[in-house]
Design an enzyme around this catalytic site. Structure first.
Site, short mmCIF file in Angstrom:
data_model
loop_
_atom_site.label_atom_id
_atom_site.label_comp_id
_atom_site.label_asym_id
_atom_site.label_seq_id
_atom_site.Cartn_x
_atom_site.Cartn_y
_atom_site.Cartn_z
N SER A 268 0.84 -1.20 0.00
CA SER A 268 0.00 0.00 0.00
C SER A 268 0.88 1.25 0.00
O SER A 268 1.71 1.44 -0.88
CB SER A 268 -0.96 -0.05 1.19
N ASP A 370 -9.64 -4.15 -5.69
CA ASP A 370 -9.10 -3.13 -4.78
C ASP A 370 -9.70 -1.78 -5.12
O ASP A 370 -9.47 -1.23 -6.21
CB ASP A 370 -7.58 -3.09 -4.92
N HIS A 402 -8.14 -4.67 -1.27
CA HIS A 402 -6.89 -4.11 -0.72
C HIS A 402 -6.40 -4.94 0.46
O HIS A 402 -5.18 -5.10 0.65
CB HIS A 402 -7.15 -2.66 -0.29
#
Length: 461
Positions: A268, A370, A402
């Site tokens: 991320s 995501d 995600h």
């Protein structure tokens, strides 16, 4: 009185050009807690403010420095080394109760700091409907995964295979955790991992689940912590990451790691920070006369997990999801800095694109479901790298969100595609390791299936 967290702009006259600068506003009277505000002023009104957090000195000890500077650098290196050795000594000599007490105290102090900064940050943001709903969703999500978090937390604090809070630098949160394989026969491949957290709530312990599971496959993992906003901005995060990577590359052999098999990984926001660090290092090495404490040639491959690499395409998307433009631009040091911290954009600059050839192979993992950072971010970055002659590929997982590939799937146990793909790449060419992987027992389930499905549905990420 207007809130200092919001961007302030004065329109320049026709004869004056606008310049973007960074302002630092003190929170209370504590110099270690700063809010950073991106604002725009006329050139003649520009104010130069001394940074509240001093930049750490270079670790490089080259002949370009005079004797006094070289002495200072050597002294800093010795002090960091002694600090790290002391950390390891304490962990091995202390009783379990003393070790836990020390770590809990350290965690409590950092939690208090982060909580205080977060509350101060919320006073500037304002508590709107969107923030309230996301906060409630986060609470439900964490509650549903709590059985897994408790087990991972127990491993993190009680396992003898975890070396916590090894100091790698002088700035706040310049620490890393090591996850050591139980099998100590021969040097192990290493993954230097930079955790995510929206550049605001990242913490090294977020990588404990990945560290535990990779170490069970004879892979040593180093989870690198770094300053978050508002303790620092993106340049501070990249600097911390670079220093942590340098420590791993130059010291991991002492902990059983193989210096010839070191991989860099980020998830991320951590994937973005790691990519920025890698590209900036390649650009530095491509230049002349730049001294470096580590080289991109020491990295065998880079793994980006659910990362974003072109900030211009993400500003509005993040704003719609609650990471407001004013805050995001403050993290990224203003709109003029978006290019500098967008690896996909930066590598296409004619002045630096030759540095792409120095980069290691880049593998980008992403779930097509995501909605925090769309999977197109990874595909686009991989395409740009290949066009410039780099070695890159994107591996997509259908329908994964995600958090699916980083939390829910590992907590589900058994075998999941992303983890097996990652291990296969790391163990490529090692026949013994691949043979062990083929007969490795399935990972243990940490959370019941119905709770994982509910967590998937309520996840705010």
């Amino acid at each position: 009185m207007p809130s200092p967290i919001l961007p302030i702009s004065n329109r320049p006259s026709s004869s004056a050009s606008a310049t973007t600068m960074l302002l630092k506003a003190e929170i209370d009277a504590d110099p270690s807690t700063t809010l950073l505000i991106s604002s725009q002023f006329d050139n003649e009104k520009a104010i130069h403010i001394k940074p509240l957090l001093p930049r750490s000195s270079s670790l490089n000890n080259t002949t370009n420095f005079n004797n006094s500077t070289a002495f200072i650098d050597i002294h800093q290196q010795r002090r960091r080394r002694i600090s790290s050795d002391s950390s390891l000594s304490l962990l091995t000599d202390e009783s379990p109760r003393q070790s836990i007490s020390r770590e809990v105290g350290h965690a409590a102090a950092e939690t208090f700091l982060v909580t205080r900064l977060s509350l101060k940050l919320l006073t500037y943001l304002g508590v709107g409907y969107r923030w309230i709903t996301r906060f409630l969703a986060l609470g439900c999500y964490a509650l549903l995964l709590m059985p897994g978090f408790i087990q991972v937390g127990y491993y993190y604090f009680f396992s003898r295979q975890v070396r916590r809070s090894i100091i790698y630098g002088e700035q706040p949160r310049n620490r890393l955790d090591l996850y050591l394989p139980k099998n100590s026969n021969g040097p192990k491949p290493v993954v230097a991992f930079i955790t995510g957290g929206a550049w605001i709530i990242g913490y090294k312990a977020w990588g404990s689940l990945l560290g535990q599971q990779l170490s069970e496959r004879d892979i040593l993992v180093a989870c690198i912590d770094y300053r978050n906003f508002p303790q620092g901005t993106i340049s501070d995060m990249v600097k911390d990451a670079s220093q942590g990577i340098s420590f791993v590359l130059n010291n991991i052999a002492e902990y059983g790691g193989d210096p010839n098999r070191i991989y860099l990984m980020g998830q991320s926001a951590g994937a973005h920070i790691a990519a920025c660090t890698l590209v900036k290092q390649a650009i530095k090495e491509a230049g002349e006369g730049e001294s470096v404490s580590w080289s991109v040639s020491q990295i065998k491959a880079y793994f980006g997990l659910s990362g974003g690499y072109n900030l211009f395409n993400l500003v509005d998307h993040f704003h719609s999801r609650g990471l407001y433009r004013s805050i995001f631009l403050s993290i990224m040091e203003g709109e003029d800095s978006l290019r500098e911290f967008s690896p996909e954009v930066l590598i296409q600059d004619s002045n630096v694109k030759h540095s792409v050839s120095l980069l290691p192979p880049i593998i980008l993992f992403h779930g097509t479901g995501d909605y925090s950072i769309p999977s197109d971010s990874s595909k686009s970055f991989a395409d740009a790298l290949r066009r410039l002659g780099g070695k890159a590929e994107s591996i997509l997982y259908d329908g994964k969100t995600h958090t699916d590939i980083f939390l829910q799937d590992p907590m589900r146990g058994g075998r999941d595609d992303m983890f097996e793909d990652l291990v296969a790449i790391i163990h490529a060419g090692d026949e013994d390791a691949l043979a062990k992987d083929a007969v490795a027992p399935p990972r243990r389930r940490l959370v019941p299936e119905f709770m994982l499905k509910l967590a998937h549905n309520v996840s705010p990420f």
